[in-house]
Every structure is written in structure tokens, then in C-alpha cells.
Design a protein around this motif. Structure first.
Motif, PDB file in Angstrom:
ATOM      1  N   ILE A  27     -58.746 -58.151 -43.091  1.00 39.87           N
ATOM      2  CA  ILE A  27     -57.909 -58.465 -44.241  1.00 39.87           C
ATOM      3  C   ILE A  27     -56.748 -59.305 -43.718  1.00 39.87           C
ATOM      4  O   ILE A  27     -56.031 -58.871 -42.818  1.00 39.87           O
ATOM      5  CB  ILE A  27     -57.382 -57.192 -44.936  1.00 39.87           C
ATOM      6  N   THR A  28     -56.581 -60.486 -44.272  1.00 41.03           N
ATOM      7  CA  THR A  28     -55.505 -61.351 -43.812  1.00 41.03           C
ATOM      8  C   THR A  28     -54.148 -60.770 -44.206  1.00 41.03           C
ATOM      9  O   THR A  28     -54.056 -59.971 -45.141  1.00 41.03           O
ATOM     10  CB  THR A  28     -55.644 -62.758 -44.417  1.00 41.03           C
ATOM     11  N   ALA A  80     -53.327 -61.295 -47.984  1.00 39.22           N
ATOM     12  CA  ALA A  80     -54.093 -60.416 -48.875  1.00 39.22           C
ATOM     13  C   ALA A  80     -53.600 -58.981 -48.776  1.00 39.22           C
ATOM     14  O   ALA A  80     -53.467 -58.291 -49.781  1.00 39.22           O
ATOM     15  CB  ALA A  80     -55.580 -60.501 -48.548  1.00 39.22           C
ATOM     16  N   ARG A  81     -53.303 -58.547 -47.574  1.00 38.13           N
ATOM     17  CA  ARG A  81     -52.827 -57.182 -47.362  1.00 38.13           C
ATOM     18  C   ARG A  81     -51.511 -56.950 -48.094  1.00 38.13           C
ATOM     19  O   ARG A  81     -51.272 -55.883 -48.658  1.00 38.13           O
ATOM     20  CB  ARG A  81     -52.678 -56.913 -45.866  1.00 38.13           C
ATOM     21  N   TYR A 124     -54.785 -51.742 -51.412  1.00 36.11           N
ATOM     22  CA  TYR A 124     -55.991 -51.369 -50.661  1.00 36.11           C
ATOM     23  C   TYR A 124     -57.080 -50.858 -51.607  1.00 36.11           C
ATOM     24  O   TYR A 124     -58.257 -51.123 -51.405  1.00 36.11           O
ATOM     25  CB  TYR A 124     -55.688 -50.322 -49.589  1.00 36.11           C
ATOM     26  N   ILE A 157     -58.754 -53.832 -53.043  1.00 33.39           N
ATOM     27  CA  ILE A 157     -59.518 -54.514 -51.993  1.00 33.39           C
ATOM     28  C   ILE A 157     -60.835 -53.783 -51.752  1.00 33.39           C
ATOM     29  O   ILE A 157     -61.904 -54.400 -51.716  1.00 33.39           O
ATOM     30  CB  ILE A 157     -58.696 -54.622 -50.691  1.00 33.39           C
ATOM     31  N   ILE A 206     -64.662 -55.029 -52.207  1.00 36.63           N
ATOM     32  CA  ILE A 206     -65.617 -55.016 -51.093  1.00 36.63           C
ATOM     33  C   ILE A 206     -66.896 -54.295 -51.507  1.00 36.63           C
ATOM     34  O   ILE A 206     -68.001 -54.736 -51.197  1.00 36.63           O
ATOM     35  CB  ILE A 206     -64.991 -54.383 -49.836  1.00 36.63           C
ATOM     36  N   ILE A 213     -63.660 -62.895 -50.799  1.00 35.77           N
ATOM     37  CA  ILE A 213     -64.288 -62.075 -49.767  1.00 35.77           C
ATOM     38  C   ILE A 213     -65.442 -62.900 -49.219  1.00 35.77           C
ATOM     39  O   ILE A 213     -66.287 -63.381 -49.975  1.00 35.77           O
ATOM     40  CB  ILE A 213     -64.790 -60.724 -50.296  1.00 35.77           C
ATOM     41  N   THR A 259     -64.333 -60.922 -44.426  1.00 39.78           N
ATOM     42  CA  THR A 259     -62.901 -61.162 -44.486  1.00 39.78           C
ATOM     43  C   THR A 259     -62.423 -61.218 -45.933  1.00 39.78           C
ATOM     44  O   THR A 259     -63.052 -61.864 -46.768  1.00 39.78           O
ATOM     45  CB  THR A 259     -62.555 -62.497 -43.796  1.00 39.78           C
ATOM     46  N   VAL A 260     -61.309 -60.546 -46.192  1.00 42.39           N
ATOM     47  CA  VAL A 260     -60.628 -60.600 -47.488  1.00 42.39           C
ATOM     48  C   VAL A 260     -59.420 -61.514 -47.285  1.00 42.39           C
ATOM     49  O   VAL A 260     -58.626 -61.298 -46.370  1.00 42.39           O
ATOM     50  CB  VAL A 260     -60.167 -59.202 -47.947  1.00 42.39           C
ATOM     51  N   LEU A 261     -59.294 -62.547 -48.141  1.00 38.44           N
ATOM     52  CA  LEU A 261     -58.207 -63.501 -47.960  1.00 38.44           C
ATOM     53  C   LEU A 261     -57.810 -64.114 -49.288  1.00 38.44           C
ATOM     54  O   LEU A 261     -58.553 -64.075 -50.268  1.00 38.44           O
ATOM     55  CB  LEU A 261     -58.612 -64.599 -46.982  1.00 38.44           C
TER      56      LEU A 261
END
Length: 91
Positions: A14-15, A18-19, A24, A27, A31, A74, A84-86
Motif C-alpha cells: 500500500i503506497t 493510499a494508506r 484499511y 482497502i 482487495i 489495485i 499494490t494499492v495506490l
């Protein structure tokens, strides 16, 4: 709760953007959707490309929007080593 996964996610990344911008909970809901083959807000063509990539081990790309209106991506790499989540500006 995770839905049944259609592919391996690999390491989850997670970038920082994004974080900071997305909870969460949201997110991990996204996912779960991504892993189940629900590509979110991608175009019809993008969804077809993802479905083809599932069969041919290609890169998978999903687009979602958080409850506060922030769009995020994602991406699962073709080798399935990382997901990756961004945010769009981190792409």
C-alpha cells in the motif's frame, strides 16, 4: 470478509498516499473484490482485458472509489508476486 480468490495476490503493498487517504477497512474490501474478479470501475474493455489476463497470467488492474470519493487503483503484477494499492497520482 474475503471472497474466494481467483488468483494469487502475492505480497500486498500500500503506497503512502493510499494508506493516508483510504481506511484499511475500505482497502481490504477492495482487495477482496479485486481477488474475486470484481474489477470495480474499470471500463468494459478494461474488464475484458483483466478477464483475459486471468487466463493468460497477465497484469490485473482494478479501480475503486472510497466512501469519501477518493479513486484508487489495485494492480496485481503478471507474475502474481505483488499486489499494490495506490492513488492515481502515484501510478
Amino acid at each position: 470478509m474475503l471472497k474466494e480468490s481467483k488468483f494469487e495476490l502475492g505480497a500486498l503493498l500500500i503506497t503512502p498516499g493510499a494508506r493516508k487517504a483510504i481506511s484499511y477497512h475500505e482497502i481490504f474490501q477492495a482487495i477482496s473484490r479485486h481477488a474475486a474478479g470484481d474489477w470495480g470501475d474499470v471500463s468494459e474493455e478494461g474488464a475484458k482485458l483483466n478477464d483475459q489476463a486471468l487466463k493468460e497470467s497477465g497484469r490485473l488492474f482494478s479501480v475503486y472509489e472510497s466512501s469519501n470519493g477518493i479513486r484508487f487503483y489495485i494492480i496485481t503484477e503478471a507474475n502474481r508476486n505483488t499486489t499494490t494499492v495506490l492513488l492515481p497520482d502515484e501510478y
